[in-house]
Design a protein around this motif. Structure first.
Motif, PDB file in Angstrom:
ATOM      1  N   LEU A   1     -53.848  29.722  32.204  1.00  0.00           N
ATOM      2  CA  LEU A   1     -53.095  29.311  31.023  1.00  0.00           C
ATOM      3  C   LEU A   1     -52.434  27.967  31.279  1.00  0.00           C
ATOM      4  O   LEU A   1     -51.848  27.750  32.330  1.00  0.00           O
ATOM      5  N   GLU A   2     -52.550  27.085  30.302  1.00  0.00           N
ATOM      6  CA  GLU A   2     -51.878  25.788  30.362  1.00  0.00           C
ATOM      7  C   GLU A   2     -50.854  25.751  29.226  1.00  0.00           C
ATOM      8  O   GLU A   2     -51.210  25.892  28.058  1.00  0.00           O
ATOM      9  N   GLU A   3     -49.595  25.589  29.585  1.00  0.00           N
ATOM     10  CA  GLU A   3     -48.539  25.584  28.571  1.00  0.00           C
ATOM     11  C   GLU A   3     -48.640  24.337  27.700  1.00  0.00           C
ATOM     12  O   GLU A   3     -48.738  23.224  28.196  1.00  0.00           O
ATOM     13  N   LEU A   4     -48.623  24.541  26.378  1.00  0.00           N
ATOM     14  CA  LEU A   4     -48.683  23.430  25.429  1.00  0.00           C
ATOM     15  C   LEU A   4     -47.328  23.158  24.769  1.00  0.00           C
ATOM     16  O   LEU A   4     -46.903  22.021  24.686  1.00  0.00           O
ATOM     17  N   HIS A   5     -46.681  24.218  24.260  1.00  0.00           N
ATOM     18  CA  HIS A   5     -45.418  24.071  23.536  1.00  0.00           C
ATOM     19  C   HIS A   5     -44.505  25.248  23.822  1.00  0.00           C
ATOM     20  O   HIS A   5     -44.962  26.348  24.058  1.00  0.00           O
ATOM     21  N   GLN A   6     -43.189  24.976  23.714  1.00  0.00           N
ATOM     22  CA  GLN A   6     -42.191  26.032  23.647  1.00  0.00           C
ATOM     23  C   GLN A   6     -41.447  25.819  22.345  1.00  0.00           C
ATOM     24  O   GLN A   6     -40.870  24.760  22.117  1.00  0.00           O
ATOM     25  N   LEU A   7     -41.491  26.830  21.491  1.00  0.00           N
ATOM     26  CA  LEU A   7     -40.884  26.724  20.169  1.00  0.00           C
ATOM     27  C   LEU A   7     -39.881  27.838  19.980  1.00  0.00           C
ATOM     28  O   LEU A   7     -40.001  28.905  20.579  1.00  0.00           O
ATOM     29  N   PRO A   8     -38.874  27.625  19.136  1.00  0.00           N
ATOM     30  CA  PRO A   8     -37.936  28.717  18.843  1.00  0.00           C
ATOM     31  C   PRO A   8     -38.681  29.910  18.244  1.00  0.00           C
ATOM     32  O   PRO A   8     -39.648  29.739  17.506  1.00  0.00           O
ATOM     33  N   TYR A   9     -38.223  31.102  18.565  1.00  0.00           N
ATOM     34  CA  TYR A   9     -38.863  32.324  18.080  1.00  0.00           C
ATOM     35  C   TYR A   9     -38.708  32.418  16.573  1.00  0.00           C
ATOM     36  O   TYR A   9     -37.635  32.206  16.021  1.00  0.00           O
TER      37      TYR A   9
ATOM     38  N   ARG B   1     -37.761  32.570  22.288  1.00  0.00           N
ATOM     39  CA  ARG B   1     -38.729  31.483  22.058  1.00  0.00           C
ATOM     40  C   ARG B   1     -40.146  32.027  22.141  1.00  0.00           C
ATOM     41  O   ARG B   1     -40.383  33.135  22.587  1.00  0.00           O
ATOM     42  N   GLN B   2     -41.058  31.211  21.695  1.00  0.00           N
ATOM     43  CA  GLN B   2     -42.477  31.509  21.806  1.00  0.00           C
ATOM     44  C   GLN B   2     -43.127  30.366  22.577  1.00  0.00           C
ATOM     45  O   GLN B   2     -42.916  29.202  22.259  1.00  0.00           O
TER      46      GLN B   2
END
Length: 177
Positions: A140-148, A124-125
């Motif tokens: 860093l503030e996490e916004l999204h987790q998307l498939p790589y 993932r990215q």
């Protein structure tokens, strides 16, 4: 071995061991950029490996030569054992001497961390909003987790930021506190 030298050795060994227990590199300090911190981590790990080897040797030869009470001698021998095991783990274990910087890319206020695994379906990215702090530090503030998606990138179009991979995602601005 003077008491001051012994105390400093034990404090340094504890600090290096604590750093190994933290998953983020270099005591989880966030300075300049994620790429920079990932780039200096292998050098720090090498210094940490050599430091633990020297501390282990220093304690190994220094403890038996002193007259401590039996309880203190046993405690110091346990510390020597922990330092020796830690040195071996640093040498062959999880601590990598290879740079992880290529897994980070920054574009504008965004940072993308690529997490690759053996199973492509779980790779993932993670997209972060980077908040600049004083003296070069950041958070860093996490916004999204998307498939790589190989070849994915972030770009700005008409004042808006987009993640372009398999699909196109508009990225919202994060909140810095």
């Amino acid at each position: 071995m003077p008491k001051l030298a012994l105390c400093l050795t034990l404090l340094l060994a504890a600090a290096l061991t604590i750093d190994s227990l933290i998953s983020a590199p270099v005591f989880a300090i966030q300075w300049r950029s994620p790429e920079f911190m990932a780039g200096i981590a292998p050098t720090f790990n090498l210094v940490k490996l050599l430091g633990m080897a020297v501390l282990t040797a220093y304690l190994w030869w220094g403890v038996p030569q002193r007259q401590y009470s039996p309880a203190i001698t046993i405690a110091l021998q346990c510390v020597v054992l922990i330092c020796a095991v830690h040195t071996v783990v640093l040498l062959i274990g999880r601590q990598s001497l290879v740079s992880d910087a290529e897994h980070y890319t920054s574009e504008g206020p965004y940072t993308v961390h690529t997490i690759e695994s053996q199973d492509a379906r779980t790779s993932r990215q993670v997209i972060y909003w980077r908040c600049q702090r004083s003296l070069g530090f950041y958070s860093l503030e996490e916004l999204h987790q998307l498939p790589y998606h190989p070849g994915a990138y972030i770009e700005e179009q008409d004042g808006k930021w987009y993640y372009i991979g398999e699909k196109r995602y508009e990225l919202a601005a994060g909140q810095c506190d």
